[in-house]
Scaffold this motif. Structure first.
Motif, mmCIF file in Angstrom:
data_model
loop_
_atom_site.group_PDB
_atom_site.id
_atom_site.type_symbol
_atom_site.label_atom_id
_atom_site.label_comp_id
_atom_site.label_asym_id
_atom_site.label_seq_id
_atom_site.Cartn_x
_atom_site.Cartn_y
_atom_site.Cartn_z
ATOM 1 N N THR A 132 14.172 -41.784 29.043
ATOM 2 C CA THR A 132 14.238 -43.256 29.055
ATOM 3 C C THR A 132 12.899 -43.922 29.381
ATOM 4 O O THR A 132 12.609 -44.998 28.865
ATOM 5 N N CYS B 88 12.798 -46.563 36.148
ATOM 6 C CA CYS B 88 13.504 -45.337 35.729
ATOM 7 C C CYS B 88 13.679 -44.359 36.887
ATOM 8 O O CYS B 88 14.768 -43.800 37.067
ATOM 9 N N THR C 158 18.020 -46.107 28.464
ATOM 10 C CA THR C 158 16.827 -46.771 27.924
ATOM 11 C C THR C 158 17.047 -48.282 27.871
ATOM 12 O O THR C 158 16.187 -49.065 28.294
#
Lengths: 185, 243
Positions: A163, A130, A57
Motif C-alpha cells: 500500500t 501506512c 491503498t
C-alpha cells in the motif's frame, strides 16, 4: 505557483464551515470507496486470506489527501466518519478509530513541516500513515479477531509494503491535480 | 416493554462501551456468550425481530470462517492433533475461534445497535452536553443526512457508466473502473459540500454559541444509576481478569 498554493508550512488548523462540511461529505466518499475496494479485495486470493491490499491503498490515499485538503479538524473528522461507519461491515472498527486518527494527525504533522511539493514529502506522509495505521490494525487482528501474532505481523508487513508505494503515487498525482485546478486552495 | 429508541443516548453509549470493553478484556467464553445473548434479547424485546442484524450477521459469518481457517492452519495453542508436512493442527484452534466469534459478534452488534437505535440529533445533543461546540456536534446529523445522498450520487455515476457500455463484470474490470467512478464522486462531493456550507452559513450556522432543539434529552435518575452500575460491572470484570 505550486509552492504558493501548497498548504504546507501554514497552520494545520482550518475551522471554516466549508472545511467541516467538506470533511463530512468526503468522509462518506471515503466510506463508499473503502466498501467498493473491500468487496473487490474479497474476490481476490489475498482478500480471502484476510489481506485487503487495494482497500488498504485507498484507505491510506484518502486519509492522506483529505487531511492535506481539509487540514485539522477536517482530516480527523473525515477519518473518524469512515471509522465509525465501518461499524456496519467490520468488527475491526475500534482499531480503525485509533488507526485513522493517528494517521491523520501524522499527515498534519508532516504537512506542517514540509510544503508537500516534493515526492519525499508524500513518501514521508504516507510512510507514517501506512506503518502506524497497519500496526494498529495488526494489534486489532490479534486482540479482536484472535489471530496468531505471527500471522498478524506478516499480514501487516505485506499490506504496508504494497500500500505504501501505491498510496504515494495516488496521493501525489491527485494532490498536484487538485492544487493545479484551483478547486482547493 | 421498553423501547431502545426512547432511552437516553448516554445510557446507550455506556451500554455499548461496556459491552465492547468487556468483550475485549474478558477471555471467558460463558461471559461473552451471555453478553451476546443479552444483546439479542434486548433487540428482540425492543423491536420484536432481529431483522436489523441480518446483513451484519452474514458479514460476521464470513469473517468468522476466515478466522477459523487461519487459526486452524496457523494456530499453535493446545496439543498437537495432526501433522502432515508443514501443516500442523493444534487442539486450541476451536476454543480460540469460538471466543473470537463471540467477541466480534458482541463488538459489532452492540455498536450497530447503538447506531441504529440512536437518533443523530440525540447524538448531537449528547456531544453538546459534553461541551463540544454545536458547530462540531451538528456534524453527526449531517453524516446521517448526506450518507443516502452520496450513495445516490454513486449509483448515478455507476448507471451513467453502464449506459456508456463500460464493462464492469470481472474483478479486473472493476479495478480498472475504480478511478472512473471514485474521482467523479469526489468532484460531486466537493460541489455538494460547497453548496451545503454556503447554505448553512446563510442560515446563520455557528453565529450564536448555543442552539435550540425541538426535543431535548434528559437523563432519568434510573438511567444515571444504570450507567454507574455498568461502570462498576466493567470494573469487576477488569479486576477478575487481572487477578
Amino acid at each position: 505557483m505550486q509552492n504558493e498554493q501548497a498548504i504546507g508550512k501554514r497552520s494545520i488548523f482550518k475551522t471554516d464551515t466549508k472545511s467541516l462540511i467538506g470533511a463530512v461529505v468526503m468522509g462518506i466518499v471515503f466510506v463508499i470507496a473503502c466498501q467498493i475496494t473491500g468487496q473487490i479485495d474479497n474476490m481476490l486470493p489475498w482478500g480471502k486470506a484476510g489481506m485487503l491490499l487495494i482497500n488498504g491503498t485507498v484507505w491510506a490515499f484518502f486519509t492522506g489527501i483529505l487531511t492535506l485538503l481539509y487540514r485539522q479538524p477536517g482530516g480527523l473528522i473525515a477519518a473518524e466518519v469512515e471509522a465509525l461507519i465501518s461499524i456496519m461491515y467490520t468488527p475491526l472498527w475500534p482499531a480503525f478509530i485509533f488507526a485513522n486518527g493517528i494517521a491523520s494527525i501524522w499527515v498534519s504533522f508532516v504537512a506542517a513541516k514540509c510544503d508537500m511539493t516534493k515526492w519525499t514529502h508524500h513518501i514521508l506522509a504516507q510512510g507514517g500513515v501506512c506503518v502506524l495505521g497497519n500496526a494498529i490494525v495488526g494489534v486489532g487482528l490479534v486482540v479482536i479477531l484472535s489471530l496468531p501474532v505471527n500471522v498478524a505481523i506478516i499480514a501487516s508487513l505485506i499490506t504496508i509494503s504494497v500500500t505504501w508505494p501505491l498510496a504515494i503515487l495516488a496521493e501525489k498525482k491527485v494532490y498536484d491535480a487538485l492544487m493545479k485546478s484551483g478547486m482547493v486552495k | 416493554m421498553f423501547k431502545l429508541n426512547e432511552l437516553d443516548p448516554r445510557l446507550k453509549l455506556s451500554w455499548c462501551l461496556f459491552l465492547v470493553l468487556t468483550a475485549l478484556v474478558s477471555r471467558s467464553m460463558i461471559l461473552n456468550g451471555i453478553l451476546l445473548g443479552v444483546i439479542l434479547i434486548s433487540e428482540l424485546l425492543s423491536e420484536k425481530s432481529l431483522k436489523a442484524f441480518k446483513m451484519l450477521s452474514v458479514v460476521l459469518l464470513i469473517i468468522g470462517t476466515q478466522v477459523l481457517i487461519i487459526n486452524l492452519i496457523f494456530g499453535r495453542e493446545g496439543e498437537l492433533l495432526y501433522s502432515w508436512g508443514i501443516l500442523q493442527i493444534y487442539s486450541g484452534f476451536i476454543a480460540t475461534s469460538v471466543l473470537a466469534f463471540l467477541r466480534i459478534g458482541i463488538i459489532s452488534f452492540s455498536a450497530y445497535q447503538f447506531g441504529v437505535h440512536t437518533d443523530p440529533m440525540d447524538m448531537a445533543q449528547m456531544l453538546i452536553h459534553w461541551r463540544i461546540p454545536y458547530r462540531y456536534a451538528m456534524l453527526v446529523p449531517m453524516v446521517a443526512r448526506f450518507f443516502p445522498v452520496m450513495i445516490g450520487e454513486y449509483q448515478a455515476i455507476c448507471d451513467s457508466q453502464s449506459a456508456r457500455g463500460v464493462p464492469n463484470d470481472t474483478v479486473v474490470e472493476k479495478i480498472r473502473n475504480l478511478p472512473a467512478s471514485i474521482l467523479p464522486l469526489m468532484y460531486r462531493a466537493m460541489r455538494i459540500s460547497n453548496d451545503a456550507a454556503l447554505s448553512v452559513e446563510l442560515r446563520g450556522y455557528g453565529r450564536h454559541a448555543t442552539r435550540n432543539f425541538q426535543k431535548k434529552i434528559n437523563l432519568h435518575p434510573l438511567e444515571g444509576m444504570t450507567i454507574v452500575c455498568l461502570m462498576i460491572g466493567f470494573g469487576g470484570v477488569l479486576i477478575k481478569t487481572i487477578l
